[in-house]
Design a protein around this motif. Structure first.
Motif, PDB file in Angstrom:
ATOM      1  N   THR A 193      23.569 -14.135   8.103  1.00  0.00           N
ATOM      2  CA  THR A 193      22.458 -15.291   9.118  1.00  0.00           C
ATOM      3  C   THR A 193      22.934 -17.232   8.817  1.00  0.00           C
ATOM      4  OG1 THR A 193      20.700 -15.521   7.187  1.00  0.00           O
ATOM      5  CG2 THR A 193      20.674 -13.711   8.729  1.00  0.00           C
ATOM      6  N   ARG A 194      23.912 -16.656   7.779  1.00  0.00           N
ATOM      7  CA  ARG A 194      24.283 -18.445   7.485  1.00  0.00           C
ATOM      8  C   ARG A 194      25.710 -18.260   8.200  1.00  0.00           C
ATOM      9  NH1 ARG A 194      19.588 -20.551   4.231  1.00  0.00           N
ATOM     10  NH2 ARG A 194      18.979 -18.639   3.511  1.00  0.00           N
ATOM     11  N   SER A 195      25.986 -17.827   8.085  1.00  0.00           N
ATOM     12  CA  SER A 195      27.822 -17.882   8.890  1.00  0.00           C
ATOM     13  C   SER A 195      28.217 -18.542   9.496  1.00  0.00           C
ATOM     14  CB  SER A 195      28.459 -16.000   9.034  1.00  0.00           C
ATOM     15  OG  SER A 195      27.616 -15.749  10.433  1.00  0.00           O
ATOM     16  N   ARG A 196      27.023 -18.924  10.913  1.00  0.00           N
ATOM     17  CA  ARG A 196      27.449 -19.610  12.451  1.00  0.00           C
ATOM     18  C   ARG A 196      26.690 -21.379  11.692  1.00  0.00           C
ATOM     19  NH1 ARG A 196      29.551 -18.203  16.856  1.00  0.00           N
ATOM     20  NH2 ARG A 196      28.339 -16.675  16.600  1.00  0.00           N
ATOM     21  N   PHE A 197      26.096 -21.551  10.989  1.00  0.00           N
ATOM     22  CA  PHE A 197      25.974 -23.191   9.879  1.00  0.00           C
ATOM     23  C   PHE A 197      27.271 -22.815   9.499  1.00  0.00           C
ATOM     24  CE2 PHE A 197      23.500 -25.672   6.874  1.00  0.00           C
ATOM     25  CZ  PHE A 197      24.661 -26.584   7.308  1.00  0.00           C
ATOM     26  N   LYS A 198      28.097 -22.086   8.601  1.00  0.00           N
ATOM     27  CA  LYS A 198      29.383 -22.679   8.221  1.00  0.00           C
ATOM     28  C   LYS A 198      30.401 -22.532   9.203  1.00  0.00           C
ATOM     29  CE  LYS A 198      31.008 -19.063   6.383  1.00  0.00           C
ATOM     30  NZ  LYS A 198      31.906 -17.844   4.700  1.00  0.00           N
ATOM     31  N   GLN A 199      30.225 -21.760  10.391  1.00  0.00           N
ATOM     32  CA  GLN A 199      30.921 -22.165  11.364  1.00  0.00           C
ATOM     33  C   GLN A 199      31.420 -23.669  12.552  1.00  0.00           C
ATOM     34  OE1 GLN A 199      30.920 -20.506  15.307  1.00  0.00           O
ATOM     35  NE2 GLN A 199      32.905 -18.834  14.775  1.00  0.00           N
ATOM     36  N   LYS A 200      30.349 -23.891  12.592  1.00  0.00           N
ATOM     37  CA  LYS A 200      29.672 -24.633  12.483  1.00  0.00           C
ATOM     38  C   LYS A 200      30.084 -26.381  13.129  1.00  0.00           C
ATOM     39  CE  LYS A 200      26.232 -22.791  16.352  1.00  0.00           C
ATOM     40  NZ  LYS A 200      24.509 -23.018  16.142  1.00  0.00           N
ATOM     41  N   ASP A 201      29.426 -26.179  11.156  1.00  0.00           N
ATOM     42  CA  ASP A 201      29.489 -27.448  10.556  1.00  0.00           C
ATOM     43  C   ASP A 201      29.596 -27.363   9.416  1.00  0.00           C
ATOM     44  OD1 ASP A 201      28.047 -30.043   9.132  1.00  0.00           O
ATOM     45  OD2 ASP A 201      26.888 -29.812   9.648  1.00  0.00           O
ATOM     46  N   PRO A 202      31.114 -27.737   9.120  1.00  0.00           N
ATOM     47  CA  PRO A 202      31.726 -26.925   7.590  1.00  0.00           C
ATOM     48  C   PRO A 202      31.045 -27.782   6.728  1.00  0.00           C
ATOM     49  CG  PRO A 202      33.227 -26.719   9.280  1.00  0.00           C
ATOM     50  CD  PRO A 202      31.875 -27.549   9.541  1.00  0.00           C
ATOM     51  N   ARG A 203      31.563 -29.379   6.859  1.00  0.00           N
ATOM     52  CA  ARG A 203      30.474 -29.881   6.077  1.00  0.00           C
ATOM     53  C   ARG A 203      28.935 -29.947   5.459  1.00  0.00           C
ATOM     54  NH1 ARG A 203      33.818 -35.288   4.528  1.00  0.00           N
ATOM     55  NH2 ARG A 203      31.750 -36.858   3.841  1.00  0.00           N
ATOM     56  N   GLY A 204      28.354 -29.830   6.698  1.00  0.00           N
ATOM     57  CA  GLY A 204      26.782 -29.366   6.182  1.00  0.00           C
ATOM     58  C   GLY A 204      26.589 -28.522   5.803  1.00  0.00           C
ATOM     59  N   PHE A 205      27.219 -27.659   6.042  1.00  0.00           N
ATOM     60  CA  PHE A 205      27.245 -26.413   4.824  1.00  0.00           C
ATOM     61  C   PHE A 205      27.813 -26.509   3.877  1.00  0.00           C
ATOM     62  CE2 PHE A 205      28.543 -22.126   3.411  1.00  0.00           C
ATOM     63  CZ  PHE A 205      27.210 -21.315   4.119  1.00  0.00           C
ATOM     64  N   GLU A 206      28.890 -26.711   3.228  1.00  0.00           N
ATOM     65  CA  GLU A 206      29.222 -27.017   2.150  1.00  0.00           C
ATOM     66  C   GLU A 206      28.480 -27.941   1.047  1.00  0.00           C
ATOM     67  OE1 GLU A 206      31.422 -25.728  -0.343  1.00  0.00           O
ATOM     68  OE2 GLU A 206      32.363 -24.490   1.452  1.00  0.00           O
ATOM     69  N   GLU A 207      27.682 -29.376   1.973  1.00  0.00           N
ATOM     70  CA  GLU A 207      26.160 -29.694   1.494  1.00  0.00           C
ATOM     71  C   GLU A 207      25.025 -29.272   1.404  1.00  0.00           C
ATOM     72  OE1 GLU A 207      24.748 -34.192   1.861  1.00  0.00           O
ATOM     73  OE2 GLU A 207      24.320 -32.870   3.495  1.00  0.00           O
ATOM     74  N   PHE A 208      25.091 -28.243   1.970  1.00  0.00           N
ATOM     75  CA  PHE A 208      23.538 -26.918   1.446  1.00  0.00           C
ATOM     76  C   PHE A 208      24.158 -26.541   0.733  1.00  0.00           C
ATOM     77  CE2 PHE A 208      22.765 -22.435   2.211  1.00  0.00           C
ATOM     78  CZ  PHE A 208      20.930 -22.861   2.252  1.00  0.00           C
ATOM     79  N   VAL A 209      25.640 -25.719   0.729  1.00  0.00           N
ATOM     80  CA  VAL A 209      25.385 -24.880  -0.756  1.00  0.00           C
ATOM     81  C   VAL A 209      25.241 -25.878  -2.711  1.00  0.00           C
ATOM     82  CG1 VAL A 209      27.162 -23.585  -1.717  1.00  0.00           C
ATOM     83  CG2 VAL A 209      26.633 -23.190   0.719  1.00  0.00           C
ATOM     84  N   LYS A 210      25.983 -26.735  -2.017  1.00  0.00           N
ATOM     85  CA  LYS A 210      25.875 -27.316  -2.970  1.00  0.00           C
ATOM     86  C   LYS A 210      24.735 -28.013  -3.823  1.00  0.00           C
ATOM     87  CE  LYS A 210      27.158 -32.187  -5.054  1.00  0.00           C
ATOM     88  NZ  LYS A 210      25.745 -32.777  -5.552  1.00  0.00           N
ATOM     89  N   GLN A 211      23.378 -28.321  -2.394  1.00  0.00           N
ATOM     90  CA  GLN A 211      22.227 -28.377  -3.002  1.00  0.00           C
ATOM     91  C   GLN A 211      21.800 -27.617  -3.813  1.00  0.00           C
ATOM     92  OE1 GLN A 211      20.728 -30.771   0.018  1.00  0.00           O
ATOM     93  NE2 GLN A 211      21.559 -32.653  -0.318  1.00  0.00           N
ATOM     94  N   LEU A 212      21.532 -26.272  -3.143  1.00  0.00           N
ATOM     95  CA  LEU A 212      21.430 -25.234  -4.182  1.00  0.00           C
ATOM     96  C   LEU A 212      21.817 -24.826  -4.978  1.00  0.00           C
ATOM     97  CD1 LEU A 212      19.647 -22.406  -3.265  1.00  0.00           C
ATOM     98  CD2 LEU A 212      21.333 -21.426  -1.765  1.00  0.00           C
ATOM     99  N   GLY A 213      23.268 -24.601  -5.057  1.00  0.00           N
ATOM    100  CA  GLY A 213      23.240 -24.759  -6.417  1.00  0.00           C
ATOM    101  C   GLY A 213      22.171 -25.658  -7.490  1.00  0.00           C
ATOM    102  N   GLU A 214      21.810 -26.367  -6.912  1.00  0.00           N
ATOM    103  CA  GLU A 214      21.494 -27.804  -8.402  1.00  0.00           C
ATOM    104  C   GLU A 214      20.028 -27.289  -8.229  1.00  0.00           C
ATOM    105  OE1 GLU A 214      23.938 -31.447  -6.321  1.00  0.00           O
ATOM    106  OE2 GLU A 214      21.594 -30.939  -6.200  1.00  0.00           O
ATOM    107  N   HIS A 215      19.300 -26.273  -8.162  1.00  0.00           N
ATOM    108  CA  HIS A 215      18.614 -25.843  -8.463  1.00  0.00           C
ATOM    109  C   HIS A 215      18.234 -25.551  -9.303  1.00  0.00           C
ATOM    110  CE1 HIS A 215      16.938 -25.116  -3.300  1.00  0.00           C
ATOM    111  NE2 HIS A 215      18.075 -26.343  -3.735  1.00  0.00           N
ATOM    112  N   PRO A 216      16.722 -25.399 -10.415  1.00  0.00           N
ATOM    113  CA  PRO A 216      16.826 -24.924 -11.415  1.00  0.00           C
ATOM    114  C   PRO A 216      16.348 -23.599 -11.641  1.00  0.00           C
ATOM    115  CG  PRO A 216      15.031 -26.348 -11.234  1.00  0.00           C
ATOM    116  CD  PRO A 216      15.865 -26.201  -9.945  1.00  0.00           C
ATOM    117  N   ASP A 217      17.274 -23.153 -12.745  1.00  0.00           N
ATOM    118  CA  ASP A 217      17.650 -21.179 -12.625  1.00  0.00           C
ATOM    119  C   ASP A 217      16.277 -20.791 -12.172  1.00  0.00           C
ATOM    120  OD1 ASP A 217      20.119 -21.479 -12.141  1.00  0.00           O
ATOM    121  OD2 ASP A 217      20.596 -20.677 -13.862  1.00  0.00           O
ATOM    122  N   ILE A 218      15.818 -21.404 -13.595  1.00  0.00           N
ATOM    123  CA  ILE A 218      14.067 -20.832 -14.261  1.00  0.00           C
ATOM    124  C   ILE A 218      13.316 -20.647 -12.619  1.00  0.00           C
ATOM    125  CG2 ILE A 218      11.390 -21.027 -15.328  1.00  0.00           C
ATOM    126  CD1 ILE A 218      13.190 -22.157 -17.238  1.00  0.00           C
TER     127      ILE A 218
END
Length: 290
Positions: free
Chosen positions: A161-186
């Motif tokens: 469900t995220r693959s089309r975003f990655k295809q359309k906008d690789p730069r925006g998708f990488e930013e999205f993934v980076k921000q998600l990885g910054e979320h507190p684990d707890i």
């Protein structure tokens, strides 16, 4: 940094910009206050726009107790944001987890909603597979505790469900993934276990949905497979709802297709404020079929 403190003592980070009729943006599980940047910039031209982070998310407090998380907390926190900012009524726009919170906000606080926008709503909420979805969510919460959010974010790169975003906008998708990885684990694990892993099905509230006449816009990407049937269901049961389907679009619709999303919601709000977003006329059984 601006924070609103909830009645149970949790500080929620928020930002606002613009002036006019207020809009409250409610983010998805894999997002945070930053997820609505394309909408904050666009809608601030005519509206007072507020974006905030759920409890457990970047900028907000991260309670350790699982009992401090859940769907009802999310609904109450959205209500409290309006209370804290002195806003009696607002257009409320939610994506995914935030769309669940927005729908139930409308169900419980219809007098506080000028309109509701439910985007990417309904994953795991159908009549079939709901209990399995909750079991999967609790297992995912444990994986987040074991491996951390950076690993979870990396795994999302292969989510269909995220693959089309990655295809359309690789730069925006990488930013999205980076921000998600910054979320507190707890916070992420507690949210996954106690919100995603315990929320009731949308179908459990059918009689209440039928009474909710707040103007509602449902938006779904046609490649967001888990949300297709729930979106159609809500269109059917909500008496004053419209459905917009975006072609070749996945789950993260507001940042995957920001221009189309903004135009659709802009038109919706304009019709609502003009008093022209109204329920469909009842079917006349004696009228010609075509």
């Amino acid at each position: 940094m601006p924070h609103a403190t909830t009645p149970d003592g949790v500080k929620l980070y928020y930002e606002e910009t613009g002036s006019g009729t207020p809009i409250l943006f409610v983010h998805e599980y894999s997002g945070d206050w930053r997820s609505w940047e394309p909408q904050m910039r666009f809608f601030a031209r005519r509206h007072r726009c507020i974006t905030y982070s759920f409890r457990g998310y970047p900028g907000s407090d991260v309670p350790e107790a699982g009992s401090m998380y859940g769907q009802r907390h999310a609904v109450d926190d959205a209500t409290h944001m309006l209370d804290y900012l002195g806003i009696p009524k607002a257009h409320v726009i939610g994506l995914s987890q935030g769309a669940f919170a927005t729908a139930h906000f409308g169900r419980l606080n219809a007098d506080r909603a000028l309109s509701l926008t439910l985007a990417g709503v309904g994953s795991g909420a159908g009549r079939e597979g709901h209990e399995q979805f909750k079991r999967d969510a609790r297992a995912t919460a444990q994986r987040i505790r074991d491996k951390g959010m950076a690993s979870y974010a990396e795994g999302l790169k292969s989510n269909p469900t995220r693959s089309r975003f990655k295809q359309k906008d690789p730069r925006g998708f990488e930013e999205f993934v980076k921000q998600l990885g910054e979320h507190p684990d707890i916070g992420a694990a507690n949210t996954m276990e106690n919100y995603q892993g315990k929320r009731p099905s949308l179908y459990d509230f059918e009689e209440e949905w039928k009474k909710l006449d707040v103007p509602t816009l449902i938006i779904c990407g046609d490649e967001d497979e888990p949300c297709l049937q729930p979106s159609l269901y809500l269109k059917h049961v909500l008496p004053n709802a419209g459905l917009a389907m975006f072609a070749k679009t996945g789950h993260t619709v507001n940042i995957e297709e920001p221009d189309a999303f903004n135009r659709e919601v802009w038109n919706f709000i304009a019709l609502v404020e003009a008093g022209k977003w109204t329920p469909a006329e009842p079917l006349d059984k004696d009228a010609p079929l075509i």
